[in-house]
Design a protein around this motif. Structure first.
Motif, mmCIF file in Angstrom:
data_model
loop_
_atom_site.group_PDB
_atom_site.id
_atom_site.type_symbol
_atom_site.label_atom_id
_atom_site.label_comp_id
_atom_site.label_asym_id
_atom_site.label_seq_id
_atom_site.Cartn_x
_atom_site.Cartn_y
_atom_site.Cartn_z
ATOM 1 N N ILE A 200 0.848 -1.190 0.000
ATOM 2 C CA ILE A 200 0.000 0.000 0.000
ATOM 3 C C ILE A 200 0.884 1.240 0.000
ATOM 4 O O ILE A 200 1.811 1.346 0.811
ATOM 5 C CB ILE A 200 -0.879 0.058 1.281
ATOM 6 C CG1 ILE A 200 -1.695 -1.226 1.459
ATOM 7 C CG2 ILE A 200 -1.767 1.296 1.287
ATOM 8 C CD1 ILE A 200 -2.870 -1.391 0.547
ATOM 9 N N GLN A 201 0.573 2.165 -0.891
ATOM 10 C CA GLN A 201 1.211 3.480 -0.829
ATOM 11 C C GLN A 201 0.254 4.413 -0.085
ATOM 12 O O GLN A 201 -0.926 4.495 -0.425
ATOM 13 C CB GLN A 201 1.468 3.998 -2.235
ATOM 14 C CG GLN A 201 2.128 5.369 -2.254
ATOM 15 C CD GLN A 201 2.203 5.923 -3.658
ATOM 16 O OE1 GLN A 201 2.946 5.437 -4.490
ATOM 17 N NE2 GLN A 201 1.423 6.945 -3.920
ATOM 18 N N VAL A 202 0.762 5.099 0.917
ATOM 19 C CA VAL A 202 -0.091 5.963 1.731
ATOM 20 C C VAL A 202 0.035 7.391 1.199
ATOM 21 O O VAL A 202 1.117 7.973 1.211
ATOM 22 C CB VAL A 202 0.331 5.902 3.218
ATOM 23 C CG1 VAL A 202 -0.697 6.608 4.092
ATOM 24 C CG2 VAL A 202 0.494 4.458 3.676
ATOM 25 N N GLU A 203 -1.087 7.956 0.714
ATOM 26 C CA GLU A 203 -1.100 9.285 0.075
ATOM 27 C C GLU A 203 -0.257 9.245 -1.212
ATOM 28 O O GLU A 203 0.247 8.173 -1.588
ATOM 29 C CB GLU A 203 -0.590 10.391 1.033
ATOM 30 C CG GLU A 203 -1.161 10.328 2.451
ATOM 31 C CD GLU A 203 -2.638 10.675 2.562
ATOM 32 O OE1 GLU A 203 -3.168 11.309 1.635
ATOM 33 O OE2 GLU A 203 -3.271 10.278 3.557
ATOM 34 N N ASN A 204 -0.096 10.392 -1.847
ATOM 35 C CA ASN A 204 0.671 10.406 -3.097
ATOM 36 C C ASN A 204 1.438 11.715 -3.230
ATOM 37 O O ASN A 204 0.832 12.807 -3.217
ATOM 38 C CB ASN A 204 -0.264 10.244 -4.297
ATOM 39 C CG ASN A 204 0.500 10.017 -5.582
ATOM 40 O OD1 ASN A 204 0.890 8.894 -5.891
ATOM 41 N ND2 ASN A 204 0.780 11.077 -6.310
ATOM 42 N N GLU A 205 2.746 11.593 -3.344
ATOM 43 C CA GLU A 205 3.624 12.764 -3.537
ATOM 44 C C GLU A 205 3.223 13.942 -2.644
ATOM 45 O O GLU A 205 2.861 15.020 -3.110
ATOM 46 C CB GLU A 205 3.659 13.184 -5.010
ATOM 47 C CG GLU A 205 4.420 12.205 -5.876
ATOM 48 C CD GLU A 205 4.828 12.769 -7.233
ATOM 49 O OE1 GLU A 205 4.411 13.895 -7.592
ATOM 50 O OE2 GLU A 205 5.581 12.072 -7.945
ATOM 51 N N ASN A 302 5.715 8.000 -1.562
ATOM 52 C CA ASN A 302 6.513 8.347 -2.753
ATOM 53 C C ASN A 302 6.769 9.852 -2.800
ATOM 54 O O ASN A 302 6.054 10.637 -2.167
ATOM 55 C CB ASN A 302 5.799 7.887 -4.032
ATOM 56 C CG ASN A 302 4.446 8.569 -4.222
ATOM 57 O OD1 ASN A 302 3.807 8.980 -3.252
ATOM 58 N ND2 ASN A 302 3.992 8.673 -5.448
ATOM 59 N N ALA A 303 7.793 10.218 -3.563
ATOM 60 C CA ALA A 303 8.191 11.637 -3.578
ATOM 61 C C ALA A 303 8.322 12.173 -4.995
ATOM 62 O O ALA A 303 8.780 11.479 -5.900
ATOM 63 C CB ALA A 303 9.537 11.798 -2.876
ATOM 64 N N ALA A 304 7.930 13.439 -5.149
ATOM 65 C CA ALA A 304 8.224 14.189 -6.384
ATOM 66 C C ALA A 304 9.644 14.721 -6.213
ATOM 67 O O ALA A 304 9.931 15.449 -5.260
ATOM 68 C CB ALA A 304 7.245 15.338 -6.520
ATOM 69 N N LEU A 305 10.533 14.352 -7.105
ATOM 70 C CA LEU A 305 11.941 14.739 -6.939
ATOM 71 C C LEU A 305 12.142 16.221 -7.260
ATOM 72 O O LEU A 305 11.554 16.740 -8.214
ATOM 73 C CB LEU A 305 12.824 13.887 -7.849
ATOM 74 C CG LEU A 305 12.711 12.378 -7.628
ATOM 75 C CD1 LEU A 305 13.635 11.621 -8.578
ATOM 76 C CD2 LEU A 305 13.033 12.016 -6.183
ATOM 77 N N ASN A 306 12.987 16.843 -6.473
ATOM 78 C CA ASN A 306 13.287 18.256 -6.724
ATOM 79 C C ASN A 306 14.337 18.384 -7.821
ATOM 80 O O ASN A 306 15.127 17.470 -8.038
ATOM 81 C CB ASN A 306 13.764 18.937 -5.442
ATOM 82 C CG ASN A 306 14.819 18.160 -4.697
ATOM 83 O OD1 ASN A 306 14.688 16.970 -4.485
ATOM 84 N ND2 ASN A 306 15.874 18.830 -4.302
ATOM 85 N N ARG A 307 14.301 19.488 -8.514
ATOM 86 C CA ARG A 307 15.311 19.714 -9.556
ATOM 87 C C ARG A 307 16.382 20.640 -9.023
ATOM 88 O O ARG A 307 16.110 21.486 -8.162
ATOM 89 C CB ARG A 307 14.666 20.311 -10.796
ATOM 90 C CG ARG A 307 13.777 19.272 -11.433
ATOM 91 C CD ARG A 307 13.283 19.640 -12.790
ATOM 92 N NE ARG A 307 12.280 18.655 -13.147
ATOM 93 C CZ ARG A 307 12.449 17.702 -14.061
ATOM 94 N NH1 ARG A 307 13.555 17.627 -14.745
ATOM 95 N NH2 ARG A 307 11.490 16.837 -14.307
ATOM 96 N N ALA A 308 17.588 20.475 -9.563
ATOM 97 C CA ALA A 308 18.735 21.246 -9.076
ATOM 98 C C ALA A 308 18.416 22.742 -9.108
ATOM 99 O O ALA A 308 17.808 23.233 -10.053
ATOM 100 C CB ALA A 308 19.953 20.938 -9.940
ATOM 101 N N GLY A 309 18.800 23.440 -8.062
ATOM 102 C CA GLY A 309 18.673 24.894 -8.041
ATOM 103 C C GLY A 309 17.322 25.403 -7.588
ATOM 104 O O GLY A 309 17.150 26.593 -7.351
ATOM 105 N N ARG A 310 16.350 24.531 -7.448
ATOM 106 C CA ARG A 310 15.031 24.989 -6.976
ATOM 107 C C ARG A 310 14.977 24.997 -5.449
ATOM 108 O O ARG A 310 15.534 24.124 -4.798
ATOM 109 C CB ARG A 310 13.929 24.081 -7.495
ATOM 110 C CG ARG A 310 13.845 24.017 -8.994
ATOM 111 C CD ARG A 310 12.538 24.641 -9.479
ATOM 112 N NE ARG A 310 12.511 24.623 -10.936
ATOM 113 C CZ ARG A 310 11.729 23.814 -11.638
ATOM 114 N NH1 ARG A 310 10.918 22.983 -11.022
ATOM 115 N NH2 ARG A 310 11.744 23.858 -12.950
ATOM 116 N N LYS A 311 14.247 26.006 -4.919
ATOM 117 C CA LYS A 311 14.130 26.109 -3.456
ATOM 118 C C LYS A 311 12.894 25.353 -2.973
ATOM 119 O O LYS A 311 11.930 25.199 -3.727
ATOM 120 C CB LYS A 311 13.960 27.580 -3.081
ATOM 121 C CG LYS A 311 15.126 28.448 -3.456
ATOM 122 C CD LYS A 311 14.998 29.800 -2.734
ATOM 123 C CE LYS A 311 16.092 30.735 -3.196
ATOM 124 N NZ LYS A 311 15.632 31.738 -4.157
#
Ligand code: DGJ
Length: 548
Positions: A200-205, A302-311
């Motif tokens: 089971i994945q709990v919630e999403n991103e 699960n996670a939405a990956l951050n992109r380089a340089g973003r705060k």
């Protein structure tokens, strides 16, 4: 007659002793209660997902967000999924459709998913689209959306509310928890015997937007209160093994063990993010723990990956990202692992980060694009991943032509060998124009694995497909190699010359290796290398020997 009696006595005595033997060495049925459920088995830094009492590698596909909201729509999707050689479908359970009226639950869609998965011999990973979906609260039921008083939203620093339920809302937590418990109770009732649902994945991103933290009044209060003792204790007792990112932030204020968030971690966006990670994690913990108490399946976020340089805030701040993973671990010990979703090209970079601190790797979402076949093979071989899954898997119009189906066939065939292999005898490779060759050391052997476009007779082009494979070392100088687009040559560390004794292409049928073609002559460059061409997908078993 006497003979018959003697026979019966003999059978009785034999079965009595074999039962005793089985109980003594394998354990009585009573000791096995709960053992048969899907669970994770730790193996050093890795983990295996155990399903039906065997290691199970998820060769999965995640459905697009709205696809599973209509059983009728799904009718045309099931055959497509079958053609893709999936063994697992990853599908949402929508809170808004599960509890359209508060307290009244409807699990028809879940039941349809389960019965169709069983018909098609698929396992299921269910995604609880509850309070949060990609930061937002778009899947909460209408009765929640319409009652802002009871279910308050986050606010940004200017006081503007967002369509994000604040994690500081106890009412939201209670409602989400109630619904999730109902879901787990329902799964236990209808599926605990057959075990079609394996995780089971709990919630999403989960993640905070458009700023690093929530500025609602409840959030501000919590922000000015002392950092919870549970987090401080976790940091203090794991000080030597903390991931460097959080250790640095904590060190910047001298490893303080009391005070407000800004006292302990300093005034920065990093602190705002840690603060939110703790409260998101604590919210999810309550839900996961309550769900597991009812029906204990592996659970993850699960996670939405951050992109380089973003705060933080420019990307969904405080999701289960590597730089805040220690806080998530402290806040949500009921979660089994944290997963990256790939819409980001840096596959190795993020997988390296996600496998620190023995976090088992599961990739529930990868953009469905060319190269997923090679990446699936690499993730399973190199990172010993629990599974892989392109997102919106049903979006293809030509399922029978998708390369992922060939990669999945290889993984499924090798899964028995992968399951048995000691992690150090298992490797994976991913090759591209940028990384056209890698070396692997095993015992006395050095394997140089090269992209076939490196061969002198290869087409001259800059358009190199990603290729990849799995290599399993066996005793006695043997290896299984499964994948696509690989050329492997062999040397020894001791200095002896290495020759190819034989290579067989083959298949596993019911777990037994069945050799097919003997790969010699042009197929192994007259004994110089093992080769699986680009666009070819196969398994070969090679035996080496040494000469002077
Ligand atoms: C990541 C999310 O987790 C998915 O549900 C989906 O929204 C994709 N992004 C993008 O379509």
């Amino acid at each position: 007659m006497n003979r018959v009696r003697q026979r019966i006595q003999y059978i009785f005595i034999a079965s009595f002793f074999s039962t005793i033997f089985l109980f003594a060495f394998i354990g009585s049925p009573a000791q096995k209660v709960g053992y048969g459920k899907p669970h994770l088995l730790k193996r050093g830094n890795y983990a295996q997902l155990i399903v039906d009492n065997k290691p199970f590698i998820i060769t999965g596909g995640e459905l697009g967000n709205s696809t599973a909201s209509s059983a009728r729509f799904m009718e045309s999707i099931w055959p497509k999924l079958k053609k893709l050689n999936l063994n697992t479908v990853i599908a949402p359970v929508y809170w808004e459709l599960t509890e359209p009226v508060e307290g009244k639950f409807d699990f028809q869609l879940v039941d349809d998913l389960i019965s169709n998965s069983r018909k098609n011999n698929f396992k299921l990973v269910l995604l609880w689209f509850g309070t949060w979906k990609n930061s937002m609260s778009c899947y909460v039921p209408e009765w929640m959306k319409m009652d802002q008083q009871r279910f308050p939203r986050t606010q940004n620093s200017t006081g503007k509310t967002e369509e994000i339920i604040t994690p500081f809302s106890l009412n939201a937590l209670q409602s989400d928890k109630k619904a999730f418990i109902q879901l787990m109770r329902h799964l236990k009732e209808i599926d605990s015997k057959q075990q079609t649902v394996v995780m089971i994945q709990v919630e999403n991103e989960i993640g905070m937007l458009p700023e690093a933290r929530d500025y609602s009044s409840a959030a501000n209060d919590a922000f000015n209160r002392p950092v919870p003792a549970a987090l401080i204790n976790y940091l203090a007792s794991n000080k030597n093994s903390l991931l460097p990112e959080i250790k640095q932030v904590w060190e910047s204020k001298g490893f303080k063990t009391s005070g407000s968030w800004e006292d302990v971690f300093g005034k920065s966006l990093a602190t705002d993010e840690l603060f939110m990670a703790w409260y998101f994690g604590a919210f999810v913990e309550e839900i996961a723990k309550a769900g597991k108490n009812v029906y204990d399946l592996p659970m993850y976020v699960n996670a939405a990956l951050n992109r380089a340089g973003r705060k933080p805030g420019e990307y969904p701040s405080a999701g289960p990202l590597p730089h805040v993973m220690d806080v998530w671990k402290a806040a949500a010990p009921s979660l089994d692992f944290f997963s990256p979703d790939f819409y980001n090209p840096d596959f190795k970079y993020w997988n390296d980060l996600y496998t620190r601190s023995s976090n088992p790797l599961f990739i529930p979402e990868h953009k469905f694009e060319p190269g997923v076949d090679a990446k699936a093979l690499y993730a399973i071989g190199h990172y010993k991943a629990i599974g892989f899954s392109p997102f919106s898997i049903e979006s293809t119009n030509q399922p029978e032509k998708e390369p992922i189906r060939n990669a999945y066939q290889i993984i499924q065939q090798l899964s028995g060998e992968i399951g048995k292999a000691n992690p150090q005898n298992l490797e994976g490779v991913l090759l591209s124009l940028e990384q056209d060759s890698v070396t692997i050391n095993h015992g006395d052997y050095v394997l140089t694995v090269t992209h076939p476009y490196n061969l002198s007779w290869a087409p001259k082009t800059n358009d190199w497909p990603l290729t990849g494979g799995i290599i399993i070392a066996l005793p006695n100088d043997e290896f299984y190699v499964g994948g696509t687009g690989l050329v492997i040559s062999f040397k020894s560390i001791s200095g002896s010359q290495v020759g190819i004794l034989k290579i067989d292409e083959g298949k596993f049928v019911n777990g037994i290796w069945r050799p097919g073609r003997r790969m010699n002559g042009d197929q192994d460059h007259q004994g110089r290398h093992l080769r699986i061409d680009v666009n070819d997908y196969s398994i070969q078993r090679i035996k080496l020997y040494q000469y002077k």
